[in-house]
Design an enzyme around this catalytic site. Sequence first.
Site, short mmCIF file in Angstrom:
data_model
loop_
_atom_site.label_atom_id
_atom_site.label_comp_id
_atom_site.label_asym_id
_atom_site.label_seq_id
_atom_site.Cartn_x
_atom_site.Cartn_y
_atom_site.Cartn_z
N HIS A 269 0.84 -1.20 0.00
CA HIS A 269 0.00 0.00 0.00
C HIS A 269 0.88 1.26 0.00
O HIS A 269 0.57 2.24 -0.68
CB HIS A 269 -0.88 0.04 1.25
N GLN B 145 -17.34 -7.82 -1.70
CA GLN B 145 -16.36 -8.57 -2.48
C GLN B 145 -15.91 -9.87 -1.79
O GLN B 145 -15.08 -10.60 -2.31
CB GLN B 145 -15.16 -7.70 -2.85
N LYS C 7 -0.54 -6.44 -8.22
CA LYS C 7 -0.74 -7.74 -7.57
C LYS C 7 -2.16 -8.24 -7.87
O LYS C 7 -2.38 -9.42 -8.09
CB LYS C 7 -0.54 -7.66 -6.06
N SER D 251 0.69 -8.79 1.34
CA SER D 251 -0.77 -8.83 1.33
C SER D 251 -1.25 -8.74 2.77
O SER D 251 -0.59 -9.26 3.68
CB SER D 251 -1.22 -10.15 0.70
P1 AMP Z 1 -6.29 -3.99 -0.52
O1 AMP Z 1 -6.20 -3.16 0.73
O2 AMP Z 1 -5.75 -5.36 -0.37
O3 AMP Z 1 -7.65 -3.90 -1.16
O4 AMP Z 1 -5.31 -3.29 -1.54
C1 AMP Z 1 -5.42 -1.93 -1.86
C2 AMP Z 1 -4.54 -1.64 -3.03
O5 AMP Z 1 -3.19 -1.97 -2.72
C3 AMP Z 1 -4.93 -2.47 -4.28
O6 AMP Z 1 -4.81 -1.64 -5.42
C4 AMP Z 1 -3.88 -3.55 -4.28
O7 AMP Z 1 -3.61 -4.07 -5.56
C5 AMP Z 1 -2.67 -2.81 -3.73
N1 AMP Z 1 -1.71 -3.76 -3.17
C6 AMP Z 1 -1.95 -4.75 -2.26
N2 AMP Z 1 -0.83 -5.47 -2.06
C7 AMP Z 1 0.13 -4.96 -2.86
C8 AMP Z 1 1.50 -5.26 -3.11
N3 AMP Z 1 2.11 -6.27 -2.50
N4 AMP Z 1 2.17 -4.50 -4.00
C9 AMP Z 1 1.56 -3.47 -4.63
N5 AMP Z 1 0.27 -3.13 -4.45
C10 AMP Z 1 -0.44 -3.85 -3.57
#
Ligand code: AMP
Length: 279
Positions: free
Chosen positions: A37, A60, A149, A186
């Site tokens: 993030h 989701q 990712k 993640s």
């Molecule tokens: P999330 O909080 O998991 O919904 O992720 C929010 C954003 O962060 C989304 O656009 C994801 O693709 C991005 N994101 C999550 N993990 C990674 C990572 N390891 N590298 C780059 N972007 C990420």
Amino acid sequence: MKIITSVEDQEKLSKELINDNRDISLIPTMGNLHLGHESLLKSSDKDDYRVSSLFINPLQFDDLNDYNNYPKTIEKDIKILKSYKIDCLFLPDKESIIQNISDSDHLNLPKFTDILCGKYRKNHFQGVFIIVKKLFEIIQPSKAYFGKKDYQQILLINHLVNKFFDGNIKIIQCETIRENNGLAMSSRNSHLTQDQKNLASMVYKEICFLKEVFLDNKDSFNENKLFVIKNLSDLGIKIEYLEILSRNTLTKPRPDDKEVNIFVAYYIGTSRLIDNIEI
Ligand code: AMP
């Protein structure tokens, strides 16, 4: 940093900013911020008014347990957002977003959402689509940042922007950030022990191996893919899918296709993880 919890207040702020000719950059997340993030926050345009949204999107999740157990670290997240001088955190509650959804938000999704994660997570992309559309309508960004990712998600967001926002939101794709051992960062990794994280990193190593196989001799890819699935299964890793596809259309690559990715989803215990690499 402003913290806004009401949809109306966020809409009002965006209206004022747009009247003042300010561009808005949006970094949407579900919280539990990590270095992945942070790379989106780092990439975001400092000349813009930068809004990060934090909303754990119930639509989701196909598994209520997974939704309820999603890691939450709001105090830490606020500190991180402040450290990147983000102007505003949009932190709506579930009800205020969900009650704002109309029937017209339930739309037919493009074909490419029927495969990979869409095949195994019923309604996942429908949920992503509805909520990101809502966030875009409320915040009215001119740019939005997403991580590679979640590659299939990026294709869906591009589709959303073209279909409903006349292509007027620039989607910026950020590289996948990994642990030293290669495991893609993640929020779900926080459910894993260090041993499980090391085990998960074997998947990254194996897809890197398959990339070399593909570059060396495309025809031996499928045979080696079976070998990799067996190897990982012997280590206790259950592969849900492992596919090589054209990265723009998510269709089978043509022989001369230069834009190809390997996509994988797998289970370590009960944790489901995804990854992909470009070839
Ligand atoms: P999330 O909080 O998991 O919904 O992720 C929010 C954003 O962060 C989304 O656009 C994801 O693709 C991005 N994101 C999550 N993990 C990674 C990572 N390891 N590298 C780059 N972007 C990420």
